[in-house]
Design a protein around this motif. Structure first.
Motif: not given
Length: 845
Positions: A507, A524, A527
Motif C-alpha cells: 500500500p 488496504e 485501495r
C-alpha cells in the motif's frame, strides 16, 4: 517451478481432448500441437530454472512459459463452460451460430499461443538452455507421489529445545517468584535461536498453568495493528461469543485499551507478546496491562536488545545464547531421520558442517533435515561443497545459504507447497486442513489412486521432516496446526517473487506485480482494487485485510473470471454481502468467506468448486438451496441455519463440518459414499442419528449435543464399520454396550457418566488413544486384566471426583503416554504408570 505449471497444462489439454469427442478436426489438431509443444518444452525447464537466478533473460523465458501454460488452460476451461451452458439452453440454429463463433474465438486464441511458443523456442537456443535428463539422479528428488497420509511427521519442538533446559528453569523462577508487582520478562536474540520455542515451553509449563488462571498469546511482527492485537487478547481472555465480537468491532483503540484493562484488573494474568520489532509496538500495548499487585507477568520476545532493555526499567532481561558445539551435534543427531546409516566418514562431514552453523538451532535442524534426504557419502560431500562456496570470513555459514539449499533440494511440487506458506501474514498459525485444501485447489496435488487429501498431507509431513515447516499443534497423531519460522517466511516470499509465484500488495507504493497470477492483500484492500487489473489473468486472490468489507468493489465478471482460489478473511463483525456476480467464477475450486453470513443463489453455478468454507464465528450462515448443485464439492465447512435440501446430491463430499442436527435429520445419506468426516452440532435428544450408519466410508465422527444436553441413543455407532475416530461432546445417559471394533481414537467430553466407562471402552480391540474430559462423575475406575490391549495414550482431565484407579496387571500393555490434569482427588496412580511418559496438554480438540 514452471515445470509444475506445464505438467498441469499438459494433463488438462489431454483431458480436454478426451472429453470433447465432437471437437472439430482443425481445432483438435491445434490443441494436440499445443500439448506436444508444451511437453517438449518441459524437458528444458529444469536447466532453465537453474539458470534463471543469474540471468534475467532466462527468468523472463521461464515466466513466458508459465504464462502460456496458464493461458492455454484458461482458454479451454472457458470454452468447456460456455459449451456446456449453451447445450443446456439453446436449440438448433442459434446454438450452431454461437458454437461457430466460439470455435473461431478459441482457434484465434490458440493461434496467438502458437506464435508465442515459436518465439520462446527461438529464445531457448539463444540463451543456451539444454535438455537435462530427469533420471540422472542429480538435484532434487521427484518421488513426492509416493508420500501418503501415513507418512509420519517429526515434532521438532523438543529437538530445537536441546540445550535450553537450564534457561527454562531460570525463567520459570523469575515468572513464579513472590513479587506482587506486574513485571516484564524480555527475551532477545537473533532469528533462529529459538525464542518462540522457548516461550512456548514456558507458556505450557504445568507450573505456569497452575499459577496464572488467565493467559493470552499474541504475535506482533514487523507489520502490526494495535487494535487487532488488543482484540485478540480480549478474545483469548473473554472468549469469542457473539456479543463480544459485536462489541469489539464497534470500539475505538482507546475503548479497547480501557476494556482490556478493566478485564484484567481483577485477574492474575500472563500475556505472551511474541516477536516485537519496535519499541513503539510495546508502548502502544503496555498501558492496557494493569498492575494490580497480584503477581501478573508479561513476556516479550524480540530480536532487538534496545526493545528488550526498554520494555520495563525494573524488568528481567535475558539474552538467549547460542548452542555449544556438543549441544549442536546432539540436536543434529536427534533430528536426523536415520542416524544408523551415518558411517564415520559421513559423521566427519556432518560435524564440519554443524560446527559452521555456529550454534544456531534453526540452521542445525534445517541442515539435518536436508541431509536426512541425501543418501550416501557422495551426496553429503556435495552439500558440504556447496555450503563451503559461500562461507563467511569468520568461517561460519550464512543461515540463508542453508535455508536456500534446503529449499532448492525440494521437488518442484514441494517447492510450490512450501512457497504457499509465504502468502499468509508473518507468524500466522495455519490450519493443516486449510493449506491442504488450498494446494488441492491450485492443482499442486496429483490425481491418482490415493485420495488427494492423503497425498497432500504426506507433502506437509515431508516439509515438516525437513524442518521447513514447524508443528504448532497436533491431535490424535495428526498435525492440526503449523507455521513457518519468520526467516523461512522471508525465504518463501523472496523465492516466490523470483519465479512470479505470488506478490503481496504494497500500500505504500500502491503497487503489485502484474506478472504474478496470485495476488495477496494484507491491508488496504479497497485501495488494491483501485489498481488497473483488467489485463491480468489472476488465478488466486487472497484478502487478509480485516478492514475490507466492500465486496461490491470486486469486478468478478472481468478481472477475476479465471480465479481458482478466492480467499476472503474479514472480521466477523464486518458482515458483508456477496454479490450475485460471484457465480460467474466458474473456474473456482476454493471459496473461503469469513465474516459473511449470506451466500447468493448464484453459487450454484460454481460446478468446479471443491472447497466451500463460510466462517462467521459464533453465528450461523445462510446457504442457498443451489449449494446442492456443486457436484464436485469435497469439503463443506459452514454452520448453516436452514436445511440444505438435496445435500445427498453432493456425492463427491469428503468432509461436512458444522452441520446442525436440524439440517441432517431428513437427509438420506446413502448416496454420500465418499464422506469420510462428519461434524454435527446442536443435536437434540429427540432426534434419531441412526441414518449415520448408512455412511459406509465414514472414518471420523464428531457430535456436539445441544447446549451440552443429553445425546439421543448412540447404539448406531456399532454399525459404523469403518469408523476410526469418534468425538462425543455432551451428556451421555448411557454408553452403548458395543462400539464399532474399528475405532482407534475416542474423546468423551462433558459426558457426565455415572457408571465407570472403562469396562466397556477397555474391550475395544483397536483403541489407541482415549481422552476423557469431564466425562465421568464417579470416584473409581477399573481397568481389568487384558483390557485396553492396544491403548498407547490416555488423557484424564477434569474428573473432579475421581479418587481411585485400579489397573489390572495385564491391562494397557502398550501404554506410552499419560496425561492427568485437574483430577484433584486422585492422589495416587498405579505403580506401572509412574514410568510412563507424561504428555503435554493439548487445547485443540
Amino acid at each position: 517451478m514452471a515445470d509444475a505449471f506445464v505438467s498441469s497444462a499438459v494433463q488438462k489439454l489431454g483431458d480436454f481432448l478426451i472429453q470433447q469427442v465432437s471437437l472439430r478436426k482443425n481445432l483438435r489438431k491445434e490443441i494436440e500441437w499445443l500439448r506436444n509443444e508444451l511437453l517438449f518444452i518441459q524437458s528444458f525447464l529444469r536447466d532453465a530454472e537453474q539458470k534463471q537466478y543469474g540471468d534475467q533473460r532466462v527468468q523472463q523465458w521461464v515466466f513466458e512459459i508459465n504464462s502460456i501454460a496458464n493461458d492455454a488452460v484458461a482458454i479451454l476451461e472457458t470454452y468447456t463452460f460456455e459449451a456446456g451452458k449453451r447445450a443446456s439452453r439453446l436449440k438448433a440454429c442459434a446454438c450452431i451460430c454461437r458454437k461457430e463463433k466460439k470455435f473461431y474465438i478459441v482457434a484465434k486464441e490458440i493461434q496467438s499461443l502458437k506464435q508465442r511458443i515459436m518465439d520462446i523456442s527461438r529464445k531457448r537456443e539463444t540463451y543456451g538452455i539444454t535438455n537435462i535428463n530427469y533420471n540422472s539422479g542429480e538435484g532434487p528428488s521427484n518421488q513426492v507421489t509416493t508420500l501418503r497420509r501415513t507418512t509420519s511427521y517429526v515434532d521438532d519442538q523438543d529437538y530445537i529445545f536441546v540445550g535450553l533446559q537450564d534457561v527454562v528453569q531460570k525463567l520459570l523462577a523469575e515468572l513464579l517468584k513472590a513479587e506482587p508487582r506486574r513485571s516484564i520478562v524480555s527475551i532477545y536474540g537473533m532469528g533462529g535461536l529459538g525464542k518462540t520455542t522457548l516461550t512456548r515451553k514456558l507458556y505450557t509449563s504445568p507450573d505456569i498453568l497452575n499459577s496464572f488462571p488467565t493467559r493470552a498469546w499474541i504475535c506482533v511482527s514487523q507489520e502490526y495493528n494495535t487494535m487487532d492485537l488488543l482484540r485478540n487478547i480480549i478474545k483469548s481472555v473473554q472468549g469469542r461469543t457473539k456479543e463480544t465480537l459485536d462489541l469489539l468491532e464497534r470500539m475505538t483503540e482507546g475503548d479497547l485499551e480501557i476494556y482490556l484493562r478493566d478485564l484484567l484488573k481483577e485477574r492474575k494474568y500472563l500475556v505472551m507478546v511474541d516477536d516485537v520489532w519496535q519499541k513503539e509496538a510495546w508502548e502502544s500495548l503496555k498501558r492496557a496491562f494493569p498492575d494490580s499487585k497480584n503477581g501478573s507477568r508479561v513476556i516479550i520476545t524480540t530480536r532487538k536488545e534496545d526493545v528488550a532493555e526498554r520494555a520495563d526499567d525494573r524488568g528481567f532481561v535475558h539474552k538467549l545464547r547460542f548452542l555449544s558445539q556438543e549441544e549442536s551435534w546432539d540436536l543434529f543427531r536427534r533430528k536426523l531421520l536415520d542416524v544408523r546409516s551415518m558411517v564415520p566418514e559421513m559423521e566427519s562431514l556432518a560435524k564440519d558442517m554443524v560446527e559452521k552453523c555456529r550454534g544456531l538451532p534453526l540452521a542445525v535442524v534445517v541442515l539435518s533435515g536436508l541431509l536426512s534426504h541425501k543418501k550416501g557419502l557422495n551426496e553429503w560431500q556435495k552439500v558440504k561443497d556447496h555450503l563451503w562456496k559461500n562461507i563467511k570470513e569468520d568461517k561460519s555459514i550464512e543461515i540463508c545459504n542453508i535455508l536456500s539449499l534446503s529449499y532448492n533440494d525440494l521437488s518442484t511440487t514441494l517447492k510450490q507447497c512450501f512457497l504457499y506458506f509465504g502468502i499468509f501474514p508473518e507468524d500466522q498459525l495455519v490450519e493443516a486442513d486449510n493449506i491442504i485444501r488450498l494446494w488441492m485447489a491450485e492443482g499442486f496435488i496429483p490425481r491418482g489412486e490415493e485420495r488427494m487429501e492423503d497425498v497432500a498431507e504426506g507433502f506437509l509431513n515431508e516439509l515438516i521432516r525437513r524442518s521447513l515447516v514447524q508443528v504448532a499443534n497436533t491431535f490424535w497423531e495428526r498435525v492440526t496446526v503449523c507455521r513457518v519460522h519468520d526467516l523461512l517466511h522471508d525465504l518463501a516470499i523472496q523465492k516466490a517473487l523470483e519465479v512470479n509465484f505470488f506478490d503481496i500488495y504494497d500500500p505504500r507504493s500502491h503497487s503489485i506485480s502484474s506478472l504474478c497470477i496470485r495476488h495477496v492483500i494484507h491491508s488496504e484492500g479497497e485501495r488494491y482494487l483501485s489498481l488497473d487489473l483488467s489485463n491480468l489473468k489472476l488465478r488466486s486472490i487472497m484478502f487478509f485485510d480485516p478492514d475490507f468489507r466492500k465486496m461490491s468493489l470486486i469486478n468478478f465478471r472481468s478481472v477475476f473470471q479465471h480465479l481458482y482460489v478466492l480467499y476472503l478473511e474479514m472480521h466477523g463483525g464486518n458482515v458483508s454481502i456477496v454479490p450475485d456476480a460471484i457465480g460467474s467464477l466458474y473456474h473456482l475450486k476454493l471459496l473461503r468467506l469469513r465474516g459473511i453470513r449470506d451466500v447468493p443463489s448464484s453459487i450454484g453455478n460454481l460446478k468446479n468448486l471443491q472447497t466451500l468454507v463460510v466462517d462467521v464465528g459464533e453465528y450461523t450462515c445462510q446457504l442457498p438451496r443451489e449449494t446442492a448443485d456443486l457436484i464436485n464439492l469435497r469439503h463443506l465447512v459452514a454452520q448453516y441455519s436452514e436445511p440444505l435440501v438435496h445435500i445427498s446430491k453432493l456425492t463427491s463430499l469428503q468432509v461436512v463440518d458444522g452441520i446442525h442436527c436440524d439440517q441432517w435429520k431428513n437427509v438420506d445419506p446413502v448416496d454420500l459414499v465418499n464422506l469420510r468426516e462428519l461434524s454435527m452440532n446442536d443435536i437434540k435428544k429427540s432426534y434419531s442419528l441412526n441414518n449415520i450408519s448408512s455412511l459406509t466410508n465414514l472414518s471420523t465422527l464428531t457430535l456436539f449435543s445441544e447446549e451440552v444436553k443429553s445425546f439421543p441413543s448412540l447404539e448406531f455407532v456399532n454399525s459404523c464399520e469403518k469408523l476410526q475416530k469418534l468425538r462425543l461432546i455432551g451428556r451421555i445417559e448411557k454408553l452403548p454396550d458395543l462400539f464399532s471394533n474399528s475405532i482407534t481414537m475416542m474423546l468423551l467430553s462433558f459426558s457426565v457418566l455415572t457408571d465407570d466407562p472403562m469396562p466397556i471402552l477397555g474391550m475395544l480391540p483397536n483403541l489407541r488413544n482415549l481422552n476423557l474430559v469431564r466425562a465421568y462423575e464417579g470416584k473409581d475406575i477399573m481397568c481389568s486384566d487384558n483390557s485396553f490391549s492396544q491403548l498407547e495414550f490416555l488423557h484424564l482431565e477434569y474428573l473432579g471426583k475421581l479418587a481411585r484407579w485400579d489397573l489390572g496387571t495385564s491391562a494397557m500393555p502398550l501404554i506410552k503416554g499419560l496425561l492427568i490434569h485437574n483430577c484433584p482427588n486422585l492422589k495416587k496412580i498405579p505403580d506401572r504408570m509412574k514410568d510412563v511418559e507424561l504428555l503435554k496438554r493439548n487445547y485443540m480438540w
